[in-house]
Design an enzyme around this catalytic site. Structure first.
Site, PDB file in Angstrom:
ATOM      1  N   CYS A 173       0.828  -1.202   0.000  1.00  0.00           N
ATOM      2  CA  CYS A 173       0.000   0.000   0.000  1.00  0.00           C
ATOM      3  C   CYS A 173       0.863   1.253   0.000  1.00  0.00           C
ATOM      4  O   CYS A 173       1.369   1.670   1.048  1.00  0.00           O
ATOM      5  CB  CYS A 173      -0.939   0.000   1.214  1.00  0.00           C
ATOM      6  SG  CYS A 173      -1.962   1.472   1.342  1.00  0.00           S
ATOM      7  N   CYS A 176      -0.593   4.154   2.122  1.00  0.00           N
ATOM      8  CA  CYS A 176      -0.420   3.978   3.567  1.00  0.00           C
ATOM      9  C   CYS A 176       1.015   4.267   4.006  1.00  0.00           C
ATOM     10  O   CYS A 176       1.245   4.914   5.028  1.00  0.00           O
ATOM     11  CB  CYS A 176      -0.754   2.547   3.981  1.00  0.00           C
ATOM     12  SG  CYS A 176      -2.190   1.821   3.212  1.00  0.00           S
ATOM     13  N   ASP A 177       1.969   3.766   3.239  1.00  0.00           N
ATOM     14  CA  ASP A 177       3.349   3.709   3.726  1.00  0.00           C
ATOM     15  C   ASP A 177       4.352   4.560   2.965  1.00  0.00           C
ATOM     16  O   ASP A 177       5.491   4.721   3.410  1.00  0.00           O
ATOM     17  CB  ASP A 177       3.832   2.250   3.702  1.00  0.00           C
ATOM     18  CG  ASP A 177       3.015   1.366   4.631  1.00  0.00           C
ATOM     19  OD1 ASP A 177       2.601   1.858   5.682  1.00  0.00           O
ATOM     20  OD2 ASP A 177       2.792   0.184   4.286  1.00  0.00           O
TER      21      ASP A 177
END
Length: 346
Positions: A173, A176-177
């Site tokens: 992701c 997300c990261d």
């Protein structure tokens, strides 16, 4: 956008950092407030398993039809949509919309019509009984009808180092990261539309991006390829097989093999983002519903499964196009069919 009070599902940062260490980067995660906690009833007209676009759409329709509805969802509202930085091809948003924002909006709309939410994963599911029984947080909940909208999850490479370095350099992701990899050289596995689009997002942070593809051609949409090239930070390495992800405390490189020459080499990388397809989340139904050869749920033209009183919608359905608009449409169909079914039994 202000940092949220809680990471959804209790998720911490990629490198195990504490929130106080994240500073401004926290706002880039798809942190959301979970739905208000409610005391679950013993029975509902409809239980929807999964909180992606199809599940949330179904809940909007069933709740609006005055059917008591519970959505059981183990992740952020919107499912995989919440991990997409920007969505441009969903009608009604000419300038696009953030995936997490769209997921939250769908959840809020369902709540407005009375949908209740349970965060987590069903512990037991009994679809053959009448009513159906779903155990959530130790409580058996009866349902007159069930809509399965569990969606898909990213496929794994299943190579050495992938599991060992998950959360320490391996991610599925970018939204997300990505911010945790500022000024690092990254490797993205998969040159399909998802991999190339998310590489464009990663280019905001990374110093360099190499997209590795197993096939000899790039599979992504042309518009996404051109956007990625314009970042000036990336390149494609085609016809390569990923053999292993290497590192010590965190990822330091990826070993690949050229499928023509059989030559192996180690590509330095401070992080690896994997986009090699999706697989349906149907393990819990394997012995209760008819699945196709890929594990997707087989349905008829009205999205009914082989079990009476059970429908399936969205990406988990056999033959799904895996587009948000299509998922919303299938959630609508399933909900309308459920309403007709329950009306006929009243």
């Amino acid at each position: 956008m202000q940092p949220q009070d809680k990471i959804y599902e209790g998720r911490e940062t990629l490198q195990g950092s504490k929130e106080s260490e994240l500073g401004g980067f926290l706002e880039f995660s798809f942190s959301v407030q979970p739905p208000p906690k409610v005391d679950l009833k013993d029975s509902y007209d409809v239980v929807v398993i999964g909180g992606g676009p199809s599940g949330l759409t179904a809940a909007i329709y069933t709740s609006r039809a005055q059917l008591s509805t519970l959505v059981v969802n183990k992740g952020a509202p919107g499912g995989l949509v919440a991990t997409t930085e920007w969505i441009e091809n969903y009608p009604g948003f000419p300038d696009g919309i953030a995936g997490a924002e769209l997921g939250r909006a769908m959840q809020n709309q369902a709540q407005r019509f009375g949908t209740e939410f349970a965060s987590g994963e069903p512990e037991e599911i009994h679809l053959a009984s009448d009513p159906k029984v779903i155990r959530v947080a130790g409580q058996d909940i009866k349902a007159r009808a069930v809509i399965i909208a569990t969606g898909t999850t990213p496929k794994k490479l299943n190579v050495p180092g992938e599991r060992e370095f998950y959360g320490r350099g391996v991610s599925y992701c970018a939204t997300c990261d990505g911010p945790f990899f500022a000024d690092k050289e990254l490797l993205v596995v998969g040159a399909g539309s998802s991999g190339v689009q998310e590489s464009g997002f990663l280019a905001k942070f990374a110093s360099k991006i190499t997209i590795v593809e197993f096939l000899p051609t790039i599979q992504a949409e042309r518009i996404l390829i051109e956007r990625f090239k314009k970042t000036g930070k990336g390149s494609f390495l085609l016809n390569q097989e990923v053999l292993a992800i290497e590192g010590e405390e965190t990822v330091t490189g990826v070993r690949v093999r050229d499928r023509d020459s059989n030559e192996e080499k180690l590509i330095p990388a401070g992080g690896v983002f994997i986009y090699v397809g999706l697989e349906p989340q149907t393990e819990a139904f394997a012995d209760q519903l008819k699945l196709d050869q890929w594990g997707c749920i087989e349905v008829d033209s009205n999205l009914r499964t082989n079990v009476e009183g059970v429908w399936a919608a969205g990406d988990v359905v056999s033959g799904a196009t895996r587009q948000i608009a299509a998922a919303v449409g299938s959630g609508t169909i399933a909900a309308i069919e459920v309403e007709h079914y329950l009306s006929s039994k009243s």
